[in-house]
Design an enzyme around this catalytic site. Sequence first.
Site, PDB file in Angstrom:
ATOM      1  N   PRO A  38       0.927  -1.210   0.065  1.00 47.09           N
ATOM      2  CA  PRO A  38      -0.038   0.018   0.032  1.00 47.09           C
ATOM      3  C   PRO A  38       0.712   1.263   0.008  1.00 47.09           C
ATOM      4  O   PRO A  38       1.901   1.309   0.653  1.00 47.09           O
ATOM      5  CB  PRO A  38      -0.914  -0.117   1.140  1.00 47.09           C
ATOM      6  CG  PRO A  38      -0.854  -1.552   1.406  1.00 47.09           C
ATOM      7  CD  PRO A  38       0.451  -2.270   0.845  1.00 47.09           C
ATOM      8  N   CYS A  39       0.265   2.371  -0.707  1.00 48.06           N
ATOM      9  CA  CYS A  39       0.987   3.362  -0.792  1.00 48.06           C
ATOM     10  C   CYS A  39       0.696   4.578   0.128  1.00 48.06           C
ATOM     11  O   CYS A  39       1.698   5.330   0.228  1.00 48.06           O
ATOM     12  CB  CYS A  39       0.868   4.252  -2.338  1.00 48.06           C
ATOM     13  SG  CYS A  39       1.252   3.060  -3.587  1.00 48.06           S
ATOM     14  N   PRO A  40      -0.514   4.597   0.592  1.00 46.86           N
ATOM     15  CA  PRO A  40      -0.948   5.810   1.445  1.00 46.86           C
ATOM     16  C   PRO A  40       0.039   5.920   2.571  1.00 46.86           C
ATOM     17  O   PRO A  40       0.175   7.435   2.849  1.00 46.86           O
ATOM     18  CB  PRO A  40      -2.421   5.483   2.045  1.00 46.86           C
ATOM     19  CG  PRO A  40      -2.998   4.571   0.892  1.00 46.86           C
ATOM     20  CD  PRO A  40      -1.756   3.755   0.342  1.00 46.86           C
ATOM     21  N   PRO A  41       0.857   5.110   3.142  1.00 49.16           N
ATOM     22  CA  PRO A  41       1.555   5.523   4.126  1.00 49.16           C
ATOM     23  C   PRO A  41       2.808   6.695   3.819  1.00 49.16           C
ATOM     24  O   PRO A  41       3.335   7.224   4.502  1.00 49.16           O
ATOM     25  CB  PRO A  41       2.224   4.231   4.763  1.00 49.16           C
ATOM     26  CG  PRO A  41       1.063   3.364   4.534  1.00 49.16           C
ATOM     27  CD  PRO A  41       0.613   3.750   3.169  1.00 49.16           C
ATOM     28  N   PHE A  42       2.950   6.849   2.491  1.00 47.70           N
ATOM     29  CA  PHE A  42       4.237   7.370   2.098  1.00 47.70           C
ATOM     30  C   PHE A  42       3.813   8.494   1.221  1.00 47.70           C
ATOM     31  O   PHE A  42       4.623   9.353   0.617  1.00 47.70           O
ATOM     32  CB  PHE A  42       5.170   6.457   1.353  1.00 47.70           C
ATOM     33  CG  PHE A  42       5.609   5.279   2.294  1.00 47.70           C
ATOM     34  CD1 PHE A  42       6.297   5.262   3.498  1.00 47.70           C
ATOM     35  CD2 PHE A  42       5.101   4.009   1.933  1.00 47.70           C
ATOM     36  CE1 PHE A  42       6.687   4.359   4.200  1.00 47.70           C
ATOM     37  CE2 PHE A  42       5.385   3.003   2.554  1.00 47.70           C
ATOM     38  CZ  PHE A  42       6.192   3.050   3.688  1.00 47.70           C
TER      39      PHE A  42
END
Length: 417
Positions: free
Chosen positions: A84-88
């Site tokens: 998943p991309c949202p953390p970064f």
Amino acid sequence: MADLEVVEICAGAGGQVLGLEQAGFRHRLAIELDENAATTLSENLEGSRGLLPWSIVQRGDVADPEVWKPSDHEGIALLAGGVPCPPFSVAGKQLGANDERDLFAWAVEQLEFMQPKALLLENVRGLSLPRFTGYRQHVLDRLQEFGYVGEWRLLHASDFGVPQLRPRFVLVALQEEYAPYFHWPEPAGEAPTVGEALLELMSANGWEGARKWAKKADKIGPTIVGGSKKHGGADLGPTRAKRAWAQLGVDALGVADEAPKAGDTFEIGPKLTCEMVARIQGWRDGEWIFTGRKTSRYRQIGNAFPPPVARAVGEAISGALKKRGKPREREVPEEDPIYRVLRDHGDFMTATQLAAKLNLEAPELEHRMTLLGRDFHIEKADGDSTVAYKLGAFKAFTGQDDHERHELFLQHRAKIS
């Protein structure tokens, strides 16, 4: 090495799946949480037109031992994934290790159980920013402990024939035996413009304005934004992206059901269909079927790793595993100096000691300690004249049974994508 098998985690709708298959890999297993994306994978990998004859798609939380067991795949050629991309993401809060969706560090830990010959993980450009220097260095440290040599590289999809910018931050790690033979793929030449890529599809229903539109859409497109279940529906991105699309004659506020018809007129320009978005992501017509309703199909396509980029990186990894070409020296990775000093020291260091050793002014030191403290527990001890710091544990979920990620995941599962 004729049998290049891969296990892919967080496989999405299959952009990386297709690219790796085209590079000569064969999927032993693909794991995906989203039901619609998993159905798309099954349709393409297991259906009547499937690439492989057996069931390889597993649905569910990739970190759930009931879904799959990494140790069952020890010695496989490649572990890959688009965690998943949202953390970064710069569009989000950049919570990093504190985001329940973060699986990057967890994925790296699976090398201990699987011992694949190579690892491939891709994410958004945000992970390459100074905010995450300590996080990246911790990942490289763990790779080294497991016997791997890892390198990061920011790759642009437009360098591989994809008509959009789409920068992706890619981690490739290989066992020391193969690492010297890995060479990052070279750009493949100039990509087509949005107009060139979509003229055929824009003309499909007899729209008279297609050729004029294609001449206006004479540039590489902005990054396609698939979005998440937490925010919004199917459109082509935030305000800045919408303005950039408008300059190309594309109405980015939504996705069309079909191509424009004869006689249609537009204030800004036509909206793109899911088929057009797939073309901009690098899929060729007819090579992949997307299932579900329009919004789901758009998100599956928009969140994917473009197949041509995945293929280029996959071919580079395949070449390294076959020890093709000349060995090379590894790149020296950038390090977070504060992380490095505290890691190597192993005990408390005063702010005065740190500032003197790193030649930093007090405000800059405090700022960097704040950034590092977002991903690591930092122990602080107040002295008579200055504070002292000690680097503590990494906050990210790496498989801990008691990590808060489990409860947060269950609370937000319906909106995780």
